[in-house]
Design a protein around this motif. Structure first.
Motif, PDB file in Angstrom:
ATOM      1  N   TYR A   1      97.804 -20.670  -3.348  1.00 39.74           N
ATOM      2  CA  TYR A   1      96.673 -20.187  -2.882  1.00 39.74           C
ATOM      3  C   TYR A   1      95.696 -19.048  -3.751  1.00 39.74           C
ATOM      4  N   ASP A   2      94.485 -19.351  -4.218  1.00 44.46           N
ATOM      5  CA  ASP A   2      93.746 -18.851  -5.016  1.00 44.46           C
ATOM      6  C   ASP A   2      93.606 -17.245  -4.018  1.00 44.46           C
ATOM      7  N   LEU A   3      93.132 -17.681  -3.184  1.00 46.95           N
ATOM      8  CA  LEU A   3      93.151 -16.826  -1.893  1.00 46.95           C
ATOM      9  C   LEU A   3      92.778 -17.522  -0.524  1.00 46.95           C
ATOM     10  N   MET A   4      93.010 -16.710   0.058  1.00 45.66           N
ATOM     11  CA  MET A   4      93.588 -16.071   1.831  1.00 45.66           C
ATOM     12  C   MET A   4      93.002 -15.410   2.688  1.00 45.66           C
ATOM     13  N   ILE A   5      91.746 -15.795   3.777  1.00 42.33           N
ATOM     14  CA  ILE A   5      90.613 -15.187   4.369  1.00 42.33           C
ATOM     15  C   ILE A   5      91.034 -15.101   5.368  1.00 42.33           C
ATOM     16  N   ASN A   6      91.265 -14.340   6.548  1.00 40.97           N
ATOM     17  CA  ASN A   6      91.385 -13.704   7.587  1.00 40.97           C
ATOM     18  C   ASN A   6      90.346 -13.947   8.371  1.00 40.97           C
ATOM     19  N   THR A   7      90.323 -14.878   8.989  1.00 36.70           N
ATOM     20  CA  THR A   7      88.862 -15.385  10.150  1.00 36.70           C
ATOM     21  C   THR A   7      88.000 -14.640  11.408  1.00 36.70           C
ATOM     22  N   SER A   8      89.896 -13.627  11.406  1.00 37.00           N
ATOM     23  CA  SER A   8      89.232 -12.344  12.686  1.00 37.00           C
ATOM     24  C   SER A   8      88.252 -11.505  11.753  1.00 37.00           C
ATOM     25  N   LYS A   9      88.051 -11.201  10.587  1.00 40.26           N
ATOM     26  CA  LYS A   9      87.234 -10.209  10.298  1.00 40.26           C
ATOM     27  C   LYS A   9      85.696 -10.203   9.775  1.00 40.26           C
ATOM     28  N   ILE A  10      85.894 -12.362   9.940  1.00 44.78           N
ATOM     29  CA  ILE A  10      84.454 -12.464   9.426  1.00 44.78           C
ATOM     30  C   ILE A  10      83.756 -13.687   9.626  1.00 44.78           C
ATOM     31  N   SER A  11      82.566 -13.898   9.679  1.00 48.06           N
ATOM     32  CA  SER A  11      82.417 -15.484  11.002  1.00 48.06           C
ATOM     33  C   SER A  11      82.675 -16.702   9.876  1.00 48.06           C
ATOM     34  N   LEU A  12      83.258 -18.120  11.107  1.00 45.34           N
ATOM     35  CA  LEU A  12      83.393 -18.477  10.064  1.00 45.34           C
ATOM     36  C   LEU A  12      82.324 -19.353   8.822  1.00 45.34           C
ATOM     37  N   GLU A  13      80.714 -18.855   9.273  1.00 45.63           N
ATOM     38  CA  GLU A  13      80.335 -19.041   8.164  1.00 45.63           C
ATOM     39  C   GLU A  13      80.135 -18.396   7.200  1.00 45.63           C
ATOM     40  N   ALA A  14      80.569 -17.533   7.107  1.00 42.24           N
ATOM     41  CA  ALA A  14      80.591 -15.848   5.586  1.00 42.24           C
ATOM     42  C   ALA A  14      81.977 -16.609   5.226  1.00 42.24           C
ATOM     43  N   ALA A  15      82.299 -17.097   6.241  1.00 42.28           N
ATOM     44  CA  ALA A  15      84.911 -17.950   4.927  1.00 42.28           C
ATOM     45  C   ALA A  15      84.239 -18.654   4.491  1.00 42.28           C
ATOM     46  N   ALA A  16      83.265 -19.970   4.762  1.00 47.44           N
ATOM     47  CA  ALA A  16      82.581 -20.537   3.951  1.00 47.44           C
ATOM     48  C   ALA A  16      81.788 -20.157   2.823  1.00 47.44           C
ATOM     49  N   ASP A  17      80.554 -19.626   2.834  1.00 49.15           N
ATOM     50  CA  ASP A  17      80.315 -18.466   1.872  1.00 49.15           C
ATOM     51  C   ASP A  17      81.068 -18.365   0.759  1.00 49.15           C
ATOM     52  N   LEU A  18      82.407 -17.126   1.472  1.00 47.71           N
ATOM     53  CA  LEU A  18      83.233 -16.620   0.782  1.00 47.71           C
ATOM     54  C   LEU A  18      83.586 -17.497  -0.202  1.00 47.71           C
ATOM     55  N   ILE A  19      84.190 -18.766   0.049  1.00 48.08           N
ATOM     56  CA  ILE A  19      84.809 -20.028  -0.605  1.00 48.08           C
ATOM     57  C   ILE A  19      84.008 -20.353  -1.965  1.00 48.08           C
ATOM     58  N   ILE A  20      83.017 -20.473  -1.710  1.00 50.11           N
ATOM     59  CA  ILE A  20      81.556 -21.031  -2.796  1.00 50.11           C
ATOM     60  C   ILE A  20      81.498 -20.202  -3.360  1.00 50.11           C
ATOM     61  N   SER A  21      81.434 -18.705  -3.331  1.00 51.82           N
ATOM     62  CA  SER A  21      80.630 -17.851  -4.341  1.00 51.82           C
ATOM     63  C   SER A  21      82.164 -17.675  -5.194  1.00 51.82           C
ATOM     64  N   TYR A  22      83.483 -17.403  -4.536  1.00 49.49           N
ATOM     65  CA  TYR A  22      84.882 -17.555  -5.438  1.00 49.49           C
ATOM     66  C   TYR A  22      85.140 -18.837  -6.300  1.00 49.49           C
ATOM     67  N   ILE A  23      84.455 -19.936  -5.753  1.00 51.79           N
ATOM     68  CA  ILE A  23      84.937 -20.947  -7.127  1.00 51.79           C
ATOM     69  C   ILE A  23      83.734 -20.957  -8.160  1.00 51.79           C
ATOM     70  N   GLU A  24      82.517 -20.858  -7.037  1.00 54.42           N
ATOM     71  CA  GLU A  24      80.996 -20.544  -9.089  1.00 54.42           C
ATOM     72  C   GLU A  24      81.357 -19.125  -9.455  1.00 54.42           C
ATOM     73  N   LEU A  25      82.326 -18.110  -9.306  1.00 54.86           N
ATOM     74  CA  LEU A  25      82.872 -17.114 -10.188  1.00 54.86           C
ATOM     75  C   LEU A  25      83.563 -17.887 -10.867  1.00 54.86           C
ATOM     76  N   ARG A  26      84.790 -18.265 -10.284  1.00 50.15           N
ATOM     77  CA  ARG A  26      85.841 -18.473 -11.286  1.00 50.15           C
ATOM     78  C   ARG A  26      85.187 -19.809 -12.519  1.00 50.15           C
ATOM     79  N   GLN A  27      84.086 -20.089 -11.535  1.00 53.06           N
ATOM     80  CA  GLN A  27      83.683 -21.335 -13.040  1.00 53.06           C
ATOM     81  C   GLN A  27      82.445 -21.054 -14.434  1.00 53.06           C
ATOM     82  N   LYS A  28      82.286 -19.894 -13.631  1.00 50.48           N
ATOM     83  CA  LYS A  28      81.443 -18.843 -14.108  1.00 50.48           C
ATOM     84  C   LYS A  28      81.821 -18.585 -15.362  1.00 50.48           C
ATOM     85  N   ASN A  29      83.155 -17.823 -15.102  1.00 48.51           N
ATOM     86  CA  ASN A  29      83.592 -16.686 -16.267  1.00 48.51           C
ATOM     87  C   ASN A  29      84.291 -17.787 -16.334  1.00 48.51           C
TER      88      ASN A  29
END
Length: 203
Positions: free
Chosen positions: A171-199
């Motif tokens: 996997y590109d990234l593993m996310i523990n949803t015990s630590k952040i909200s589900l909404e934040a987890a979704a935002d993290l995924i979007i941000s990660y993809i955008e960062l990868r594509q930008k780079n």
């Protein structure tokens, strides 16, 4: 975000991964594929069984789930489980025709591993979080029940891919949803993809 972006999400039972996948799909403005893949595969097979039975059978694998079918496993699966083959074909076809999509489970991370612009994520959670969700979302299942379902998925994944379900290497990234909200987890995924594509665009 690029138009041909594919996201695969694998989740530990009770982690909220399905909801995360829904949120990611909505934020991307694309469709989420999970059980719909099963329905599309069944239609190709001409299978008229009721949908509950189809879902149950969609995770079928031989009892000795120790096999390693290697690359392109979906092309060499024994005849006893044509459902996996058809699911794989559906996923590849959707990836080709839709351009962008979110796939939940169904070994999509493996099936699409060589497809350009594919990003794979694993959603998991602490037992306390999963137990709380089990009371409200899974008819009061116990941790033992949740773990049993995960074991089933682990065996299925191992048989058809030859890889270990939940291994960080897959996997590109593993996310523990015990630590952040589900909404934040979704935002993290979007941000990660955008960062990868930008780079990648700068390279």
């Amino acid at each position: 975000m690029e138009k041909n972006t594919l996201v695969t999400i694998t989740r530990q039972y009770g982690s909220g991964g399905r909801e995360v996948a829904d949120l990611v799909a909505k934020k991307m403005g694309v469709r989420r594929y999970d059980r719909k893949v099963v329905a599309m595969a069944a239609e190709k097979l001409g299978d008229e069984a009721n949908f509950h039975d189809l879902i149950e059978r969609s995770y079928n694998a031989p009892d000795n789930c120790l096999g390693n079918l290697g690359d392109y496993a979906y092309e060499r699966v024994p005849q006893h489980n044509r459902m996996y083959i058809e699911q794989a074909k559906v996923i590849l076809q959707v990836a080709k025709e839709d351009g962008s999509a979110v796939f939940l489970g169904r070994c999509a991370d493996y099936i699409l591993k060589d497809h350009p612009n594919t990003y794979s994520f694993f959603i998991y959670a602490d037992d306390e979080f999963r137990l709380t969700r089990a009371k409200t979302h899974y008819a009061g299942h116990t941790i033992k029940d949740l773990d049993a379902e995960d074991k089933h998925r682990e065996q299925y994944y191992a048989y058809y891919t030859g890889r270990t379900w939940g291994d960080p290497q897959n996997y590109d990234l593993m996310i523990n949803t015990s630590k952040i909200s589900l909404e934040a987890a979704a935002d993290l995924i979007i941000s990660y993809i955008e960062l990868r594509q930008k780079n990648a665009a700068k390279a």
